[in-house]
Enzyme design. Structure first.
Site, PDB file in Angstrom:
ATOM      1  N   ARG A  36       0.829  -1.219   0.000  1.00  0.00           N
ATOM      2  CA  ARG A  36       0.000   0.000   0.000  1.00  0.00           C
ATOM      3  C   ARG A  36       0.847   1.247   0.000  1.00  0.00           C
ATOM      4  O   ARG A  36       2.026   1.226   0.376  1.00  0.00           O
ATOM      5  CB  ARG A  36      -0.930   0.020   1.221  1.00  0.00           C
ATOM      6  N   HIS A  43       0.950   7.669  11.451  1.00  0.00           N
ATOM      7  CA  HIS A  43       1.195   7.663  12.896  1.00  0.00           C
ATOM      8  C   HIS A  43      -0.046   8.107  13.669  1.00  0.00           C
ATOM      9  O   HIS A  43       0.067   8.792  14.684  1.00  0.00           O
ATOM     10  CB  HIS A  43       2.422   8.517  13.247  1.00  0.00           C
ATOM     11  N   ASP A  45      -2.999   5.633  13.213  1.00  0.00           N
ATOM     12  CA  ASP A  45      -3.876   4.440  13.278  1.00  0.00           C
ATOM     13  C   ASP A  45      -3.780   3.801  14.656  1.00  0.00           C
ATOM     14  O   ASP A  45      -4.784   3.349  15.211  1.00  0.00           O
ATOM     15  CB  ASP A  45      -3.578   3.432  12.153  1.00  0.00           C
ATOM     16  N   GLY A 134       8.831   0.896   3.112  1.00  0.00           N
ATOM     17  CA  GLY A 134       7.653   1.567   3.673  1.00  0.00           C
ATOM     18  C   GLY A 134       6.381   1.310   2.886  1.00  0.00           C
ATOM     19  O   GLY A 134       5.400   2.034   3.038  1.00  0.00           O
ATOM     20  N   SER A 136       4.840  -1.628   3.038  1.00  0.00           N
ATOM     21  CA  SER A 136       4.113  -2.659   3.761  1.00  0.00           C
ATOM     22  C   SER A 136       4.356  -4.071   3.237  1.00  0.00           C
ATOM     23  O   SER A 136       3.447  -4.904   3.215  1.00  0.00           O
ATOM     24  CB  SER A 136       2.625  -2.294   3.685  1.00  0.00           C
ATOM     25  N   SER A 137       5.597  -4.343   2.846  1.00  0.00           N
ATOM     26  CA  SER A 137       5.883  -5.683   2.323  1.00  0.00           C
ATOM     27  C   SER A 137       5.773  -6.738   3.426  1.00  0.00           C
ATOM     28  O   SER A 137       5.367  -7.872   3.159  1.00  0.00           O
ATOM     29  CB  SER A 137       7.269  -5.728   1.669  1.00  0.00           C
ATOM     30  N   ASP A 181      -2.203  -1.420   7.676  1.00  0.00           N
ATOM     31  CA  ASP A 181      -1.618  -2.128   6.536  1.00  0.00           C
ATOM     32  C   ASP A 181      -2.367  -3.423   6.236  1.00  0.00           C
ATOM     33  O   ASP A 181      -2.596  -3.779   5.082  1.00  0.00           O
ATOM     34  CB  ASP A 181      -0.136  -2.428   6.819  1.00  0.00           C
ATOM     35  N   LYS A 225      11.476  -1.273  10.072  1.00  0.00           N
ATOM     36  CA  LYS A 225      10.633  -1.180  11.270  1.00  0.00           C
ATOM     37  C   LYS A 225      10.912  -2.322  12.244  1.00  0.00           C
ATOM     38  O   LYS A 225      10.609  -2.245  13.421  1.00  0.00           O
ATOM     39  CB  LYS A 225       9.158  -1.209  10.873  1.00  0.00           C
TER      40      LYS A 225
HETATM   41  C1  GLA Z   1       3.481   1.325   9.730  1.00  0.00           C
HETATM   42  C2  GLA Z   1       2.498   0.574  10.615  1.00  0.00           C
HETATM   43  C3  GLA Z   1       1.102   1.164  10.480  1.00  0.00           C
HETATM   44  C4  GLA Z   1       1.129   2.668  10.707  1.00  0.00           C
HETATM   45  C5  GLA Z   1       2.215   3.332   9.841  1.00  0.00           C
HETATM   46  C6  GLA Z   1       2.354   4.794  10.149  1.00  0.00           C
HETATM   47  O1  GLA Z   1       3.176   1.118   8.386  1.00  0.00           O
HETATM   48  O2  GLA Z   1       2.456  -0.797  10.263  1.00  0.00           O
HETATM   49  O3  GLA Z   1       0.225   0.517  11.365  1.00  0.00           O
HETATM   50  O4  GLA Z   1       1.299   2.968  12.069  1.00  0.00           O
HETATM   51  O5  GLA Z   1       3.469   2.700  10.045  1.00  0.00           O
HETATM   52  O6  GLA Z   1       1.179   5.441   9.816  1.00  0.00           O
END
Ligand code: GLA
Length: 412
Positions: A36, A43, A45, A134, A136-137, A181, A225
């Site tokens: 996505r 920051h 959710d 960033g 969301s893999s 995500d 992350k």
């Molecule tokens: C990552 C987390 C999400 C969200 C974003 C920041 O992608 O997995 O849940 O907190 O950071 O918006």
């Protein structure tokens, strides 16, 4: 559960790689989970506030076949990722933090705990989503693996339940993420952005106005992350909660009601809340985080209205303010992301911001069909060429098309 489609033609490479590892038998199936971009609302959710991401047409694919036992064997098209194996009947914690096998075990463990599943899989993982960028893999990997396991065990898990379960599973890997995500990957609709609300989880599809284009540009700074950035990311939910509690105390917020950001915002409104909070709390990191959360929530609201009216300028203005807030109040940007955002805006983007957790990873720029090529060119010349990136530029700089939600398909 997520849609089960029919008739996917497996590429020859994927078939060959799968069969050379697991042998020839009945044709495998494919679980596909998209990555996505988040259009706005970062920051927040994990504070229970709505966000507006978009599933892109790049995804993690798990090509799989039912195993004869409870054993799960995973191999990866990319040789940089070695094979991983585990047994559903004895899942342990032996995997390394940040290792890709950790995500597979996390998905399996949650499904075993909830549904007692016992049939394993033979699986080949492939992906056209850049890793640690960033996009969301890791959530896409968790979801594709979960869908494959659910499929061979003949289960039926509604997407919202699976999204919440997989968000919880990922938290066991050590990152205290929200649920954005997983929800967008499982519940997006092609051609639409995805307004996600939490507690309870609800997703609404919002049509993308015709002619809006999103350029995605990787800062080339890995956004780990699960690694270096984990402590910084994890401090976000803690500081945001502490700020909420401290500021509500200073405001004499009704102690009998559950204390949430949504509750506080609806009681006071953003402007009033900020002016009272500024007086109640010193101008410290807590206040700055608080200001980010409540103003970002407001920008999501404004951006949603702008999208409904096809008002690209207002949407872009909200994106720009979001980037400034993530940079200054949250401290999650980096010079490379700021540089991309600057180049994109100067080349005519309506707005640009980092997307997702930050600390590196990608920025996105909202463009018209006319400005998109100019922004792509400016980034190629002004950011990537200077760093010697010419070959495989498409891995780092591309136009994001919206894609469908995760699904499982049969192959022919
Ligand atoms: C990552 C987390 C999400 C969200 C974003 C920041 O992608 O997995 O849940 O907190 O950071 O918006």
């Amino acid at each position: 559960m997520a849609a089960v489609g029919a008739g996917h033609r497996l590429t020859d490479d994927a078939r060959l790689a799968f069969e050379s590892r697991f042998g020839e038998a009945e044709p495998p199936r494919v679980a596909r989970a998209p990555g996505r971009i988040n259009l706005i609302g970062d920051h927040i959710d994990y504070c229970g506030l709505p966000v507006l991401p978009l599933a892109i047409d790049r995804a993690v694919r798990v090509t799989f076949r039912r195993a004869k036992s409870s054993r799960c064997r995973f191999t990866n098209v990319d040789p940089a990722f070695g094979g991983r194996e585990f047994d559903l009947s004895e899942l342990d914690d032996a995997t390394e933090p940040g290792d890709w096998g950790t995500y597979l075990v996390a998905a399996a463990r949650k499904l075993v705990d909830r549904h007692g599943l016992s049939v394993g899989i033979d699986a080949l993982v492939s992906s056209d989503l850049p890793v640690a960028a960033g996009l969301s893999s890791s959530s896409a990997l968790v979801i594709a693996a979960a869908l494959a396991l659910i499929d061979v065990n003949g289960l039926d898990v509604p997407p919202p339940d699976l999204a919440e379960a997989m968000a919880a599973a990922e938290r066991h890997t050590g990152t205290r993420g929200g649920g954005m995500d997983q929800a967008v990957s499982l519940m997006a609709e092609e051609g639409h952005a995805c307004l996600i609300e939490f507690s309870p989880l609800a997703v609404r599809s919002v049509p993308l106005p015709p002619g809006w284009r999103f350029v995605v540009a990787d800062s080339l700074v890995p956004a780990e992350k699960s690694g270096a950035a984990q402590a910084a990311y994890n401090s976000g939910p803690v500081v945001a909660r502490e700020a909420l509690v401290a500021i509500a105390e200073g405001l004499d917020f009704d102690g009998s009601a559950e204390l949430t950001y949504l509750g506080l915002i609806s009681e006071y409104g953003v402007a009033e809340l900020l002016s009272r909070a500024r007086a109640a709390a010193p101008d410290d990191p807590h206040f700055r985080r608080f200001r980010h959360v409540v103003t970002e929530a407001d920008r999501v609201r404004l951006a949603l209205a702008a999208m409904g009216q096809g008002d690209i300028e207002s949407f872009g203005t909200a994106m720009n303010a979001s980037h400034e807030s993530l940079r200054d109040d949250c401290g999650v940007s980096c010079p490379e992301l700021d540089e991309i955002v600057g180049v994109a805006r100067a080349a005519g983007a309506a707005g640009a911001r980092l997307t997702g957790a930050g600390f590196g990873g990608c920025a996105i720029a909202l463009c018209t069909a006319e400005s998109a090529p100019l922004v792509l060119e400016a980034l190629e010349a002004g950011f990537y060429a200077r760093r010697g990136i010419g070959a495989k530029l498409d891995d780092h700089l591309f136009l994001a098309d919206s894609g469908p939600a995760a699904s499982v398909v049969a192959t022919s």
